[in-house]
Design a protein around this motif. Structure first.
Motif, PDB file in Angstrom:
ATOM      1  N   CYS A  87       0.829  -1.205   0.000  1.00 40.07           N
ATOM      2  CA  CYS A  87       0.000   0.000   0.000  1.00 40.07           C
ATOM      3  C   CYS A  87       0.867   1.261   0.000  1.00 40.07           C
ATOM      4  N   ILE A  88       1.885   1.277   0.852  1.00 43.50           N
ATOM      5  CA  ILE A  88       2.762   2.447   0.957  1.00 43.50           C
ATOM      6  C   ILE A  88       3.525   2.676  -0.346  1.00 43.50           C
ATOM      7  N   THR A  89       4.070   1.598  -0.914  1.00 43.71           N
ATOM      8  CA  THR A  89       4.821   1.751  -2.167  1.00 43.71           C
ATOM      9  C   THR A  89       3.900   2.168  -3.314  1.00 43.71           C
ATOM     10  N   SER A  90       2.646   1.707  -3.283  1.00 47.69           N
ATOM     11  CA  SER A  90       1.683   2.111  -4.316  1.00 47.69           C
ATOM     12  C   SER A  90       1.362   3.599  -4.207  1.00 47.69           C
ATOM     13  N   ILE A  91       1.184   4.072  -2.984  1.00 51.64           N
ATOM     14  CA  ILE A  91       0.903   5.499  -2.771  1.00 51.64           C
ATOM     15  C   ILE A  91       2.087   6.345  -3.229  1.00 51.64           C
ATOM     16  N   LEU A  92       3.291   5.909  -2.877  1.00 51.29           N
ATOM     17  CA  LEU A  92       4.491   6.644  -3.302  1.00 51.29           C
ATOM     18  C   LEU A  92       4.609   6.663  -4.825  1.00 51.29           C
ATOM     19  N   GLY A  93       4.345   5.506  -5.447  1.00 53.42           N
ATOM     20  CA  GLY A  93       4.392   5.433  -6.903  1.00 53.42           C
ATOM     21  C   GLY A  93       3.370   6.351  -7.550  1.00 53.42           C
ATOM     22  N   PHE A  94       2.179   6.401  -6.959  1.00 54.27           N
ATOM     23  CA  PHE A  94       1.120   7.282  -7.465  1.00 54.27           C
ATOM     24  C   PHE A  94       1.542   8.747  -7.380  1.00 54.27           C
ATOM     25  N   LEU A  95       2.079   9.136  -6.232  1.00 52.89           N
ATOM     26  CA  LEU A  95       2.485  10.532  -6.040  1.00 52.89           C
ATOM     27  C   LEU A  95       3.618  10.919  -6.990  1.00 52.89           C
ATOM     28  N   LEU A  96       4.557   9.996  -7.182  1.00 49.15           N
ATOM     29  CA  LEU A  96       5.680  10.279  -8.082  1.00 49.15           C
ATOM     30  C   LEU A  96       5.241  10.381  -9.542  1.00 49.15           C
ATOM     31  N   SER A  97       4.164   9.679  -9.886  1.00 40.25           N
ATOM     32  CA  SER A  97       3.720   9.682 -11.285  1.00 40.25           C
ATOM     33  C   SER A  97       2.871  10.901 -11.642  1.00 40.25           C
ATOM     34  N   ILE A  98       2.335  11.591 -10.638  1.00 43.15           N
ATOM     35  CA  ILE A  98       1.444  12.727 -10.907  1.00 43.15           C
ATOM     36  C   ILE A  98       2.086  13.787 -11.810  1.00 43.15           C
ATOM     37  N   PRO A  99       3.328  14.233 -11.526  1.00 44.35           N
ATOM     38  CA  PRO A  99       3.925  15.251 -12.418  1.00 44.35           C
ATOM     39  C   PRO A  99       4.022  14.793 -13.870  1.00 44.35           C
ATOM     40  N   PHE A 100       4.351  13.520 -14.092  1.00 41.93           N
ATOM     41  CA  PHE A 100       4.478  13.007 -15.456  1.00 41.93           C
ATOM     42  C   PHE A 100       3.112  12.923 -16.144  1.00 41.93           C
ATOM     43  N   VAL A 101       2.101  12.530 -15.372  1.00 46.80           N
ATOM     44  CA  VAL A 101       0.743  12.466 -15.928  1.00 46.80           C
ATOM     45  C   VAL A 101       0.272  13.857 -16.339  1.00 46.80           C
ATOM     46  N   ALA A 130      -8.884  -1.294 -11.746  1.00 50.73           N
ATOM     47  CA  ALA A 130      -7.979  -0.838 -10.685  1.00 50.73           C
ATOM     48  C   ALA A 130      -7.972  -1.804  -9.508  1.00 50.73           C
ATOM     49  N   LEU A 131      -9.145  -2.284  -9.126  1.00 55.24           N
ATOM     50  CA  LEU A 131      -9.235  -3.208  -7.992  1.00 55.24           C
ATOM     51  C   LEU A 131      -8.562  -4.541  -8.299  1.00 55.24           C
ATOM     52  N   TRP A 132      -8.805  -5.061  -9.508  1.00 57.48           N
ATOM     53  CA  TRP A 132      -8.178  -6.322  -9.902  1.00 57.48           C
ATOM     54  C   TRP A 132      -6.661  -6.175  -9.969  1.00 57.48           C
ATOM     55  N   PHE A 133      -6.214  -5.066 -10.537  1.00 59.27           N
ATOM     56  CA  PHE A 133      -4.772  -4.848 -10.685  1.00 59.27           C
ATOM     57  C   PHE A 133      -4.106  -4.693  -9.319  1.00 59.27           C
ATOM     58  N   TYR A 134      -4.771  -3.972  -8.430  1.00 56.08           N
ATOM     59  CA  TYR A 134      -4.224  -3.797  -7.079  1.00 56.08           C
ATOM     60  C   TYR A 134      -4.149  -5.146  -6.365  1.00 56.08           C
ATOM     61  N   GLY A 135      -5.228  -5.913  -6.460  1.00 54.86           N
ATOM     62  CA  GLY A 135      -5.253  -7.222  -5.812  1.00 54.86           C
ATOM     63  C   GLY A 135      -4.192  -8.161  -6.362  1.00 54.86           C
ATOM     64  N   TYR A 136      -4.045  -8.157  -7.685  1.00 55.74           N
ATOM     65  CA  TYR A 136      -3.031  -9.017  -8.307  1.00 55.74           C
ATOM     66  C   TYR A 136      -1.626  -8.644  -7.829  1.00 55.74           C
ATOM     67  N   ASN A 137      -1.335  -7.348  -7.799  1.00 59.52           N
ATOM     68  CA  ASN A 137       0.006  -6.917  -7.408  1.00 59.52           C
ATOM     69  C   ASN A 137       0.273  -7.114  -5.915  1.00 59.52           C
ATOM     70  N   GLU A 138      -0.772  -7.005  -5.101  1.00 58.79           N
ATOM     71  CA  GLU A 138      -0.581  -7.300  -3.675  1.00 58.79           C
ATOM     72  C   GLU A 138      -0.290  -8.789  -3.483  1.00 58.79           C
ATOM     73  N   LEU A 139      -0.997  -9.626  -4.228  1.00 58.24           N
ATOM     74  CA  LEU A 139      -0.724 -11.065  -4.182  1.00 58.24           C
ATOM     75  C   LEU A 139       0.696 -11.359  -4.660  1.00 58.24           C
ATOM     76  N   SER A 140       1.123 -10.629  -5.685  1.00 58.47           N
ATOM     77  CA  SER A 140       2.477 -10.785  -6.196  1.00 58.47           C
ATOM     78  C   SER A 140       3.508 -10.424  -5.131  1.00 58.47           C
ATOM     79  N   THR A 141       3.216  -9.380  -4.356  1.00 56.72           N
ATOM     80  CA  THR A 141       4.123  -8.976  -3.280  1.00 56.72           C
ATOM     81  C   THR A 141       4.146 -10.021  -2.169  1.00 56.72           C
ATOM     82  N   MET A 142       3.002 -10.631  -1.892  1.00 49.31           N
ATOM     83  CA  MET A 142       2.961 -11.713  -0.901  1.00 49.31           C
ATOM     84  C   MET A 142       3.788 -12.913  -1.367  1.00 49.31           C
ATOM     85  N   THR A 143       3.721 -13.181  -2.669  1.00 57.04           N
ATOM     86  CA  THR A 143       4.537 -14.257  -3.238  1.00 57.04           C
ATOM     87  C   THR A 143       6.017 -13.949  -3.064  1.00 57.04           C
TER      88      THR A 143
END
Length: 203
Positions: A87-101, A130-143
């Motif tokens: 969750c924290i890394t996703s929030i950081l990634g989102f904030l960092l991407s805002i200027p580029f968007v 968005a929900l599916w992608f978030y869930g998939y990537n969280e599962l990937s992090t658990m792996t």
């Protein structure tokens, strides 16, 4: 398809997480299988190829950095869980991407907001995606927590083979010999990767 190779190189030479020789030998089999499975789709521009390679590098760095966070004493306790870390890394990634968007698509922001409000299909599909992608990537992090960055990349590559077969079945597309061969090699390579160290130890 080359993501495991990038992950292995970074893990071995940058993060000092050695990959066994047996597993190194499995990587070309897995990558080759995915390439064969998608050989009929090889219609790309060089810019797309370079962008894909860059994405593979960043994916490999992300995997290794996430694993490093999980093993850092003190920090891993403060993060609390894999879910919190993702969750924290996703929030950081989102904030960092805002200027580029805003730089690339800022002029269309008003149009997007209006479309989001007035087109239910866009809104619903976007939220679901968005929900599916978030869930998939969280599962990937658990792996990743239970394995390592290279193994996670291998699993991610195997997913591509499964997607190729799944989409073909759902859309009723024919699976030609080359695609089936590539899928078989890719899945077999992943299976071999998962057991190769144990096989070598027995010998």
């Amino acid at each position: 398809a080359a993501e495991p190779a990038f992950a292995a190189v970074l893990s071995q030479f940058v993060y000092n997480k050695p990959v066994s020789k047996a597993k190194w030998l499995c990587l070309p089999v897995i990558i080759g299988g995915v390439i064969l499975a998608s050989v009929n789709e090889l219609d790309f521009a060089w810019s797309a190829l370079l962008s894909a390679c860059l994405a593979n590098v960043f994916a490999a760095v992300r995997g290794n950095e996430n694993k490093k966070l999980m093993e850092t004493e003190g920090l891993k306790d403060r993060l609390g869980s894999v879910g919190n870390q993702f969750c924290i890394t996703s929030i950081l990634g989102f904030l960092l991407s805002i200027p580029f968007v805003l730089w690339k698509e800022g002029g269309k922001l008003g149009q997007f907001v209006e479309s989001f409000k007035t087109i239910p299909a866009l809104r619903n599909n976007m939220i679901a995606s968005a929900l599916w992608f978030y869930g998939y990537n969280e599962l990937s992090t658990m792996t990743l927590k239970k394995t390592n960055a290279v193994t996670q990349s291998v699993a991610n590559t195997a997913k591509r083979v499964i997607v190729i077969v799944g989409v073909a079945l759902v859309l009723g597309e024919s699976l030609d010999f080359m695609k089936l061969l590539g899928c078989g090699i890719g899945i077999g390579g992943v299976f071999l990767y998962s057991i190769i160290d144990n096989l070598v130890k027995k010998d």
